[in-house]
Design a protein around this motif. Structure first.
Motif, PDB file in Angstrom:
ATOM      1  N   LEU A 121      34.795  -3.931  13.336  1.00 10.74           N
ATOM      2  CA  LEU A 121      35.802  -2.718  13.749  1.00 10.74           C
ATOM      3  C   LEU A 121      36.565  -3.195  14.588  1.00 10.74           C
ATOM      4  CD1 LEU A 121      32.965   0.258  13.507  1.00 10.74           C
ATOM      5  CD2 LEU A 121      35.158   0.294  12.162  1.00 10.74           C
ATOM      6  N   GLU A 122      37.708  -3.696  14.021  1.00  7.11           N
ATOM      7  CA  GLU A 122      38.586  -4.408  14.924  1.00  7.11           C
ATOM      8  C   GLU A 122      38.798  -4.001  16.288  1.00  7.11           C
ATOM      9  OE1 GLU A 122      38.679  -6.057  10.851  1.00  7.11           O
ATOM     10  OE2 GLU A 122      38.916  -3.999  11.890  1.00  7.11           O
ATOM     11  N   VAL A 123      39.377  -2.790  16.211  1.00  9.07           N
ATOM     12  CA  VAL A 123      39.923  -2.087  17.581  1.00  9.07           C
ATOM     13  C   VAL A 123      38.667  -1.904  18.394  1.00  9.07           C
ATOM     14  CG1 VAL A 123      40.790   0.249  18.305  1.00  9.07           C
ATOM     15  CG2 VAL A 123      41.903  -0.945  16.154  1.00  9.07           C
ATOM     16  N   PHE A 124      37.655  -1.425  17.782  1.00  9.22           N
ATOM     17  CA  PHE A 124      36.505  -1.063  18.682  1.00  9.22           C
ATOM     18  C   PHE A 124      35.702  -2.282  19.154  1.00  9.22           C
ATOM     19  CE2 PHE A 124      37.446   2.594  16.095  1.00  9.22           C
ATOM     20  CZ  PHE A 124      37.305   3.672  17.325  1.00  9.22           C
ATOM     21  N   ASP A 125      35.610  -3.231  18.506  1.00 11.24           N
ATOM     22  CA  ASP A 125      35.154  -4.571  18.740  1.00 11.24           C
ATOM     23  C   ASP A 125      35.859  -5.158  19.841  1.00 11.24           C
ATOM     24  OD1 ASP A 125      33.296  -4.301  16.836  1.00 11.24           O
ATOM     25  OD2 ASP A 125      34.276  -5.844  15.400  1.00 11.24           O
ATOM     26  N   ALA A 126      37.518  -5.141  19.930  1.00 11.63           N
ATOM     27  CA  ALA A 126      38.312  -5.510  20.653  1.00 11.63           C
ATOM     28  C   ALA A 126      37.965  -4.805  22.317  1.00 11.63           C
ATOM     29  CB  ALA A 126      39.746  -5.510  20.461  1.00 11.63           C
ATOM     30  N   MET A 127      37.622  -3.704  22.315  1.00 14.03           N
ATOM     31  CA  MET A 127      37.293  -2.971  23.445  1.00 14.03           C
ATOM     32  C   MET A 127      36.040  -3.365  23.823  1.00 14.03           C
ATOM     33  SD  MET A 127      39.146   0.697  22.962  1.00 14.03           S
ATOM     34  CE  MET A 127      38.715   1.234  21.550  1.00 14.03           C
ATOM     35  N   GLY A 128      35.127  -4.094  23.365  1.00 21.16           N
ATOM     36  CA  GLY A 128      33.920  -4.543  23.695  1.00 21.16           C
ATOM     37  C   GLY A 128      32.961  -3.362  23.391  1.00 21.16           C
ATOM     38  N   ILE A 129      32.977  -2.216  22.527  1.00 19.27           N
ATOM     39  CA  ILE A 129      32.190  -1.459  22.035  1.00 19.27           C
ATOM     40  C   ILE A 129      31.012  -2.018  21.208  1.00 19.27           C
ATOM     41  CG2 ILE A 129      31.972   0.861  21.090  1.00 19.27           C
ATOM     42  CD1 ILE A 129      34.839   1.684  22.066  1.00 19.27           C
ATOM     43  N   PRO A 130      29.800  -1.838  21.807  1.00 22.08           N
ATOM     44  CA  PRO A 130      28.981  -2.572  20.656  1.00 22.08           C
ATOM     45  C   PRO A 130      28.606  -1.833  19.492  1.00 22.08           C
ATOM     46  CG  PRO A 130      27.891  -1.516  22.731  1.00 22.08           C
ATOM     47  CD  PRO A 130      29.301  -1.394  22.641  1.00 22.08           C
ATOM     48  N   LYS A 131      28.061  -2.401  18.414  1.00 23.36           N
ATOM     49  CA  LYS A 131      27.911  -1.706  17.257  1.00 23.36           C
ATOM     50  C   LYS A 131      26.320  -1.112  17.499  1.00 23.36           C
ATOM     51  CE  LYS A 131      30.118  -3.843  13.655  1.00 23.36           C
ATOM     52  NZ  LYS A 131      31.232  -4.808  14.313  1.00 23.36           N
ATOM     53  N   LEU A 132      26.437   0.189  16.747  1.00 22.89           N
ATOM     54  CA  LEU A 132      25.178   0.858  16.637  1.00 22.89           C
ATOM     55  C   LEU A 132      24.020   0.930  15.791  1.00 22.89           C
ATOM     56  CD1 LEU A 132      26.938   4.424  18.241  1.00 22.89           C
ATOM     57  CD2 LEU A 132      25.736   2.526  19.580  1.00 22.89           C
ATOM     58  N   VAL A 133      24.507  -0.073  14.754  1.00 26.93           N
ATOM     59  CA  VAL A 133      23.698  -0.051  13.735  1.00 26.93           C
ATOM     60  C   VAL A 133      23.666  -1.544  13.432  1.00 26.93           C
ATOM     61  CG1 VAL A 133      23.556   0.213  11.044  1.00 26.93           C
ATOM     62  CG2 VAL A 133      24.491   2.016  12.755  1.00 26.93           C
ATOM     63  N   ALA A 134      22.179  -2.355  13.243  1.00 24.08           N
ATOM     64  CA  ALA A 134      22.138  -3.774  13.001  1.00 24.08           C
ATOM     65  C   ALA A 134      22.517  -3.933  11.444  1.00 24.08           C
ATOM     66  CB  ALA A 134      20.658  -4.102  13.216  1.00 24.08           C
ATOM     67  N   LYS A 135      22.817  -5.224  11.177  1.00 27.93           N
ATOM     68  CA  LYS A 135      22.972  -5.533   9.752  1.00 27.93           C
ATOM     69  C   LYS A 135      21.995  -5.386   8.854  1.00 27.93           C
ATOM     70  CE  LYS A 135      24.976  -9.495   7.443  1.00 27.93           C
ATOM     71  NZ  LYS A 135      25.181  -8.590   6.119  1.00 27.93           N
ATOM     72  N   SER A 136      22.252  -4.854   7.716  1.00 29.65           N
ATOM     73  CA  SER A 136      21.300  -4.557   6.840  1.00 29.65           C
ATOM     74  C   SER A 136      21.867  -4.275   5.396  1.00 29.65           C
ATOM     75  CB  SER A 136      20.324  -3.375   7.361  1.00 29.65           C
ATOM     76  OG  SER A 136      19.437  -2.952   6.257  1.00 29.65           O
ATOM     77  N   ASP A 137      21.794  -5.045   4.656  1.00 28.27           N
ATOM     78  CA  ASP A 137      22.506  -4.868   3.477  1.00 28.27           C
ATOM     79  C   ASP A 137      22.023  -3.668   2.550  1.00 28.27           C
ATOM     80  OD1 ASP A 137      24.185  -6.928   3.636  1.00 28.27           O
ATOM     81  OD2 ASP A 137      22.705  -8.534   2.677  1.00 28.27           O
ATOM     82  N   PRO A 138      20.771  -3.440   2.578  1.00 25.57           N
ATOM     83  CA  PRO A 138      20.246  -2.277   1.915  1.00 25.57           C
ATOM     84  C   PRO A 138      20.643  -0.888   2.580  1.00 25.57           C
ATOM     85  CG  PRO A 138      18.370  -3.618   2.407  1.00 25.57           C
ATOM     86  CD  PRO A 138      19.307  -4.144   2.981  1.00 25.57           C
TER      87      PRO A 138
END
Length: 191
Positions: free
Chosen positions: A125-142
């Motif tokens: 999430l380019e804009v939010f990643d650039a602001m250093g906002i961490p993801k709230l959901v871990a990687k999981s294909d299912p």
């Protein structure tokens, strides 16, 4: 249609507050922009640069829409919607209320499912990643696949509700001219 002399004052008192109007129109513009972006970005054979730009736009604006809708609901909890004019029939009032709450609910489902799809899919999430906002959901294909399905099917329900909302707004603004549209019009209400 003849309007009473006190119509502008009645209209002003029954209008949404400026902040509610601002949130409404920003969300409306962003939603109307993201729908075609979302439709076009998944077309096969689309130029990769165009596709990437549309995905970046759709993902990032989708999160902004989610945050704005949540802000709007919090604001509305403390600033209830003004009452509809007494001239609106009960069935029409009921349909309007149901449509509004379904729009809020489905916009939240779209935003959450889109966010989960992107995060669980391992996409940026380019804009939010650039602001250093961490993801709230871990990687999981299912989880990403489930979120993608939810996002897809919610869109099918959301688009007709948006069209109903726009149609009702135009009906009241152009045909009825009864002040209902003016309550949320992007310009200030006459006093």
């Amino acid at each position: 249609m003849t309007r009473p002399k006190e119509w502008p004052a009645m209209l002003a008192s029954a209008s949404y507050k400026p902040f509610a109007r601002l949130l409404h129109w920003i969300v409306a513009i962003l939603v109307i922009a993201t729908i075609p972006a979302g439709q076009i970005m998944i077309r096969e054979g689309l130029d990769r640069g165009t596709q990437d730009a549309l995905f970046i736009f759709h993902k990032n604006v989708g999160v902004v829409i989610l945050l704005l809708v949540i802000t709007r609901l919090v604001y509305r909890a403390f600033n209830p919607a003004p009452p509809l004019p007494a001239s609106i029939p009960p069935l029409q009032r009921h349909i309007a209320e149901i449509n509004h709450w379904l729009l809020y609910a489905l916009l939240i489902v779209m935003g959450v499912s889109g966010y989960v799809r992107v995060s669980a899919g391992g996409f940026p999430l380019e804009v939010f990643d650039a602001m250093g906002i961490p993801k709230l959901v871990a990687k999981s294909d299912p989880i990403a696949e489930i979120a993608q399905s939810i996002h897809f099917y919610t869109r099918i329900a959301l688009i007709p509700l948006i069209l109903l909302h726009i149609g009702a707004a135009l009906y009241h603004a152009v045909l009825k001219r009864d002040g209902v549209f003016s309550r949320m019009a992007p310009w200030p209400t006459r006093r």
